[in-house]
Design a protein around this motif. Structure first.
Motif, short mmCIF file in Angstrom:
data_model
loop_
_atom_site.label_atom_id
_atom_site.label_comp_id
_atom_site.label_asym_id
_atom_site.label_seq_id
_atom_site.Cartn_x
_atom_site.Cartn_y
_atom_site.Cartn_z
N GLN A 344 0.79 -1.22 0.00
CA GLN A 344 0.00 0.00 0.00
C GLN A 344 0.82 1.28 0.00
OE1 GLN A 344 -3.30 0.01 -0.47
NE2 GLN A 344 -3.06 -2.19 -0.75
N ASP A 345 2.13 1.18 0.28
CA ASP A 345 2.94 2.40 0.32
C ASP A 345 3.59 2.69 -1.03
OD1 ASP A 345 4.60 0.22 0.39
OD2 ASP A 345 6.05 1.11 1.77
N LEU A 346 3.13 2.01 -2.08
CA LEU A 346 3.70 2.21 -3.41
C LEU A 346 2.69 2.81 -4.37
CD1 LEU A 346 5.55 -1.21 -3.88
CD2 LEU A 346 6.47 0.92 -2.99
N GLN A 347 3.20 3.53 -5.35
CA GLN A 347 2.38 4.06 -6.43
C GLN A 347 2.89 3.40 -7.72
OE1 GLN A 347 0.11 6.15 -5.40
NE2 GLN A 347 -0.93 6.73 -7.29
N LEU A 348 2.00 2.76 -8.48
CA LEU A 348 2.41 2.03 -9.67
C LEU A 348 2.02 2.81 -10.93
CD1 LEU A 348 3.55 -0.59 -10.93
CD2 LEU A 348 1.24 -1.51 -10.88
N TYR A 349 2.99 2.95 -11.85
CA TYR A 349 2.75 3.61 -13.12
C TYR A 349 3.09 2.66 -14.26
CZ TYR A 349 2.61 7.95 -10.45
OH TYR A 349 2.27 8.93 -9.54
N THR A 350 2.40 2.81 -15.37
CA THR A 350 2.75 2.06 -16.57
C THR A 350 3.44 3.01 -17.53
OG1 THR A 350 0.58 2.49 -17.57
CG2 THR A 350 0.85 0.43 -16.36
N SER A 351 4.51 2.52 -18.12
CA SER A 351 5.27 3.30 -19.09
C SER A 351 5.12 2.67 -20.46
CB SER A 351 6.75 3.34 -18.69
OG SER A 351 7.55 3.81 -19.76
N LYS A 352 4.75 3.47 -21.45
CA LYS A 352 4.62 2.97 -22.82
C LYS A 352 5.65 3.67 -23.70
CE LYS A 352 0.23 3.78 -23.51
NZ LYS A 352 -1.09 3.81 -24.14
N SER A 353 6.33 2.87 -24.51
CA SER A 353 7.31 3.42 -25.45
C SER A 353 7.27 2.60 -26.73
CB SER A 353 8.71 3.42 -24.83
OG SER A 353 9.01 2.17 -24.23
N PHE A 354 7.84 3.15 -27.80
CA PHE A 354 7.73 2.54 -29.12
C PHE A 354 9.12 2.43 -29.76
CE2 PHE A 354 3.87 4.69 -28.01
CZ PHE A 354 2.85 3.83 -28.40
N TYR A 355 9.38 1.28 -30.39
CA TYR A 355 10.70 1.03 -30.96
C TYR A 355 10.59 0.33 -32.31
CZ TYR A 355 12.02 2.03 -26.19
OH TYR A 355 12.16 2.64 -24.98
N TYR A 356 11.55 0.65 -33.18
CA TYR A 356 11.68 -0.04 -34.46
C TYR A 356 13.13 -0.49 -34.59
CZ TYR A 356 12.07 -0.87 -39.48
OH TYR A 356 12.31 -1.44 -40.70
N GLY A 357 13.32 -1.75 -34.93
CA GLY A 357 14.68 -2.25 -35.11
C GLY A 357 14.71 -3.35 -36.14
N LYS A 358 15.71 -3.29 -37.02
CA LYS A 358 15.83 -4.30 -38.08
C LYS A 358 17.23 -4.25 -38.66
CE LYS A 358 13.90 -5.61 -42.59
NZ LYS A 358 12.94 -5.24 -43.66
N PRO A 359 17.87 -5.42 -38.86
CA PRO A 359 19.17 -5.43 -39.55
C PRO A 359 18.99 -4.92 -40.98
CG PRO A 359 18.77 -7.51 -38.42
CD PRO A 359 17.48 -6.75 -38.40
N TYR A 360 20.01 -4.25 -41.52
CA TYR A 360 19.93 -3.77 -42.90
C TYR A 360 19.61 -4.92 -43.84
CZ TYR A 360 21.96 0.88 -41.97
OH TYR A 360 22.19 2.15 -41.54
N ASP A 361 20.27 -6.06 -43.63
CA ASP A 361 20.04 -7.24 -44.46
C ASP A 361 20.55 -8.46 -43.71
OD1 ASP A 361 22.90 -7.50 -44.97
OD2 ASP A 361 22.67 -5.89 -46.46
N ASN A 362 20.49 -9.61 -44.36
CA ASN A 362 20.84 -10.86 -43.69
C ASN A 362 22.34 -11.02 -43.44
OD1 ASN A 362 18.81 -12.48 -42.74
ND2 ASN A 362 19.23 -14.16 -44.15
N ASN A 363 23.16 -10.18 -44.08
CA ASN A 363 24.60 -10.31 -43.93
C ASN A 363 25.16 -9.47 -42.78
OD1 ASN A 363 24.34 -11.90 -46.16
ND2 ASN A 363 25.43 -10.57 -47.56
#
Length: 373
Positions: A344-363
């Motif tokens: 009960q002595d805690l305050q809970l927050y949700t954090s939302k963030s957005f990411y994009y990640g991808k290798p340039y190619d398979n090599n």
């Protein structure tokens, strides 16, 4: 905070990363991630009086006299007001500080540089930095069409990462400087665990595509969401020694110097060998020899840097170039969680963030095995 001193959290993170690496059911992955964040919050509060407070006070003692920005003051006013349950956007100053913090504890997130796309949630990528963007031909030929074919806009609004920030209610009264540092510490670890895992083994389904995934093996589900299968290991390091290391590594490096379109790309000074912490020293030992002076010498050929990552599966390693991976981050928001927390002595927050990640190619990367089959 030294998160290795949070044993329950460390064990929970291990279960989560293993589930992702083994392609466990998405709901199971989410459950394990949420559990690890819950455990982290509990253990941090248990150690708040010494470890967390010590780091926060240390950071505040050494920080410059720069005052909080207007946007930061507005943000913390909204967080501490207790009025309603608004979703508020984190100021860019806090977002940047979060990334500085997480880079210190997770080297991979310092190696792969994320570009901040703000709230646009779109990334502009190109087929190749060489070749198609510059062509010989008629001055007034189909230049515009060729450029459009070479560059692509990627919407990563679905790549949402939700984490939890647990703040002791007493901390809300400690001043905005203290609160900013506390929020930064918590968010950086919560984000780092999931983000690092995605960069290594993420299947691309509403998350970044990992370095261990095969870009030629994408499969779409009924909703059109594409996921990628694992790469096959092409490099066997089980019998590696200081003497044969150059010969073993050279073919893989040669493959990485040619992109998927057959164009040469520079990799000198950019090659990393990613390995799980529990495998790190056994692999490092294979690069150590005793010289004539009786001194142990580490000799990793081609200036390859060994890097530890909790996300690499045991018995595996990933050879990759750090300058050929698309990485973008969008805006972050924080919202008070509207359900009662067990403590009960805690305050809970949700954090939302957005990411994009991808290798340039398979090599960009080559998967290696550390143990003979």
């Amino acid at each position: 905070m030294d998160y290795t001193k949070l044993p329950n959290y460390t064990a929970a993170v291990e279960k989560y990363t293993n589930a992702v690496a083994n392609n466990a059911d998405e709901k199971e992955q989410q459950k394990l991630f949420a559990k690890s964040m819950e455990v982290m919050g509990t253990e941090i509060v248990e150690k708040l009086s010494d470890q967390t407070s010590e780091k926060i006070n240390s950071l505040m003692a050494t920080k410059s006299n720069t005052k909080l920005s207007e946007s930061e003051v507005k943000f913390f006013n909204e967080v501490t007001s207790g009025v309603g349950n608004p979703e508020v956007t984190l100021p860019v100053e806090i977002v940047n500080q979060v990334f500085i913090e997480l880079q210190e504890a997770h080297p991979l997130l310092n190696i792969i540089k994320f570009q901040n796309a703000g709230l646009k949630l779109k990334a502009l990528t190109a087929d190749s930095i060489y070749g198609d963007a510059a062509v010989w031909g008629d001055v007034f030929g189909e230049i515009e069409g060729q450029l459009k074919q070479s560059f692509h806009e990627n919407d990563f609004g679905q790549n949402k990462l939700t984490a939890f920030v647990v703040i002791p209610k007493d901390a809300l009264e400690n001043g905005y400087d203290w609160l900013k540092t506390f929020v930064t510490i918590q968010m950086s670890e919560a984000i780092a665990v999931a983000l690092e895992t995605a960069l290594v083994v993420g299947d691309g389904a509403k998350k970044p595509i990992g370095l261990m995934k095969d870009l030629t093996k994408g499969t779409a589900d009924a909703n059109g969401v594409v996921s990628y299968a694992d790469k096959e290991a092409k490099l066997d390091l089980s019998k590696l020694t200081p003497q044969n290391a150059p010969t073993l590594l050279a073919p893989a490096l040669t493959e990485m110097t040619i992109n998927a379109k057959g164009v040469s790309v520079p990799i000198d000074g950019h090659v990393k060998l990613l390995v799980k912490p529990s495998d790190y020293y056994n692999l490092l030992a294979k690069f150590i020899s005793l010289n004539a002076a009786g001194v142990y010498v580490i000799e990793v050929p081609f200036a390859i840097e060994l890097v530890q990552s909790i996300a690499v599966p045991a018995g595996k390693a990933v050879l990759f170039t750090d300058n050929r991976y698309w990485a973008y981050m969008g805006g972050m928001t924080l919202q008070e969680f509207d359900q009662t927390l067990a403590l009960q002595d805690l305050q809970l927050y949700t954090s939302k963030s957005f990411y994009y990640g991808k290798p340039y190619d398979n090599n960009v990367s080559v998967v290696a095995t550390l143990v003979a089959p």
